[in-house]
Design an enzyme around this catalytic site. Sequence first.
Site, PDB file in Angstrom:
ATOM      1  N   ASP A 129       0.806  -1.217   0.000  1.00 48.69           N
ATOM      2  CA  ASP A 129       0.000   0.000   0.000  1.00 48.69           C
ATOM      3  C   ASP A 129       0.837   1.265   0.000  1.00 48.69           C
ATOM      4  OD1 ASP A 129      -2.584  -0.416  -0.434  1.00 48.69           O
ATOM      5  OD2 ASP A 129      -3.264  -0.186   1.630  1.00 48.69           O
ATOM      6  N   ASP A 138     -13.009  -6.746   8.528  1.00 47.78           N
ATOM      7  CA  ASP A 138     -12.913  -8.197   8.334  1.00 47.78           C
ATOM      8  C   ASP A 138     -14.059  -8.924   9.028  1.00 47.78           C
ATOM      9  OD1 ASP A 138     -11.072  -6.630   9.623  1.00 47.78           O
ATOM     10  OD2 ASP A 138      -9.416  -8.017   9.400  1.00 47.78           O
TER      11      ASP A 138
END
Length: 742
Positions: free
Chosen positions: A152, A455
């Site tokens: 990222d 998540d």
Amino acid sequence: MAGGSARGGGNCPPLFTTEKPTRTAAYAYRLFASTVLAGVLLVWLYRATQLPPRSSSARARRWAWLGLSVAELWFGLYWLLTLSVRWSPVYRRTFPGRLAQRYQEEQLPMVDVFVCTADPTLEPPMLVISTVLSVMAYDYPAEKLNIYLSDDAGSIITLYALYEASEFAKYWIPFCKKYQVEPRSPAAYFAKISAPPDACDRKEWFALKELHKDLTDRVNSVVNSGKIPEVSKCEPRGFYQWSENTSFTDHPSMVQILIDGNKRKATAVDGNALPTLVYMAREKRPQEHHHFKAGSLNALIRVSSVISNSPVIMNVDCDMYSNNSGSIRDALGFFLDEEQGQDIAFVQYPQNFENVVQNDIYGNPINIVNELDHPCLDGWGGMCYYGTGCFHRREALGGRIYSLDYKEDWTRVVRKTEDVRELEGMAESLVTCTYEHNTLWGIEKGVRYGCPLEDVITGLQIQCRGWRSVYHNPARKGFLGMAPTSLGQILVQHKRWTEGFLQISLSKHSPFVLGHRKIRLGLQMGYSVCGFWALNSFPTLYYVTIPALCFLNGISLFPEVSNPWFLPFAYVVMATYSCSLVESLQCSDTVVEWWNAQRMWLFRRITSYLLAAIDTIRGILGISESGFALTAKVSDLQALDRYKKGMMEFGSFSTMFVIIAAVALLNLTCLMFGVARVLLHEESTNLGAMFLQVVLCALTVAINFPVYEALFLRKDSGRLPASVSLVSLCIVLPLCILPISL
Ligand SMILES: *[C@@H]1O[C@H](CO)[C@@H](O)[C@H](O)[C@H]1NC(C)=O
């Protein structure tokens, strides 16, 4: 089953089994729980019926009593909620041997492995590539294995490290396969094994160790200098594509296929194929929201869909290496089972740590959660997904709703083009900032956006679409990560989780709302055990302060020892704590670890949970975040040494430490002066009325022993700083000196 096996159905033995505790054990637990419930009801009854009368002389007592009643009401309700994670555990076992019999190598499904990294300073490139190498070396046909690294930060250093890893893999993977090396993270392997094992050729072993040392030196020197060597610039296209003015938060999308498993030239030194290895950095622009890890997982799902499109996706954090090269075959047993595997969306492995020591002061080896809580969630049909060490079915992750007629095609092959450059270009266009605009990504497709703990929500959403998930906890652990080893890090981490869970529970994603009529009530409750962590904070803080202060002031809040109402209190406390100790011992914790875990339980409740609750309330009221939390610092060598000696790490000033110190000091003061008062004034008749308060206070003092040590005895840099002592004294002294009006 399409493609996979023509022998589907019929009478083949299952690829996994599910075991439950014996009926007797289950009934014994239920009987025990109902006696505790009876005790809890009696405690509530006592509080409701014996409230001190409203009179001016006992106003303080009445208020303290009311507060205690509310706290006990909450504890009882929360205990009922936690029954869900004790009720019906199930334990799964797989049969990789049967899988091997039933599926030939070329019939096995393709598997994509996603590794995510976000910041090359917090997650050093060597750590990242050790994890990558450990998953590249899985015992699985290389042409069926595809590894994707999402970076990222878009850091050229990470790309460089990955490129070096791809070169090293040409030696490492054949070596692993030849000698059945375990674990297959080279860093972990060479840290653990210092001399060549008998089975290995000595020369080969030392050559490889040297090669690994070279790799480490080269990568680390590039990390230190921040510049990649000129010579390697001409290797992958990415190096010269990098422009000087890209940054972590502002860079174009980049996809590099470093090893293409489809191409014969990408072979290891032994002439065998290597798994495909892809580097991905999605586009980032300061003005566009990037959705953190959820965003990068979704980008990986799309990039992999044009390169390999495997039906099974495994994802793992970059600091969690594979400790078992057989895990893929192990997990496939669940998906490929013809009878029971159709509706399994994901297989979650537990989180285990490599760096914890025996009798860890922070109670880190969370055996009870791994061995009992999670099997119970599984028993309700839905282990939660916690973002790492998990195998997914691509279709389910992509948002498909489960239906009975659904059949997976395990052997589909999608490679849009054989031209690697074209493929990279195609993949890059899927991870631009604007790609997701006006799409269902992050809403219905892929990992959920816009909520904390994406998540967990993603897992819940998948379960609400009719899928099942399983929890697999083999004796030999599949993945090993790094546990935080300083108190500050742990408390901050828990504050973040707690806040996330509370926000979920209060939103439309609450398991009771989202899961209504879709998942079982027990599972909804199981999710809510974490969901309502934060609400334990105020009652716990109340319980460890007010009764102590009242004891100091001679105000009794519990029934006397001779009073029959004393029994339910004593029973509930004794029963729940003995049960927790027995459970802990059964899950192979030691008594010391249990005791340490109780301390951490208290600390988390009065700091992480409290600040999380306060911040959530501030958020609801529209007041900005407090910024209470201290930033987690990377622990230095001395701190690591103290951790190994079992010393608690404080070291800096933080609100959390002030609360801990204040509670510890308050109880110590109240205990000393309270007992002195009783002895001096010969109020021995009073001691019976105060018995439970004395016990509570004494236990709080006993469990806070490391805090007193850090306040008064220690001289090292991990002790509680003077500023913390001072501030907590300023809080405690007035509380103890001012008499509570009777
Ligand atoms: C990790 O794998 C090794 C074998 O390489 C095994 O001996 C060890 O027990 C595993 N660790 C855990 C925590 O299971």
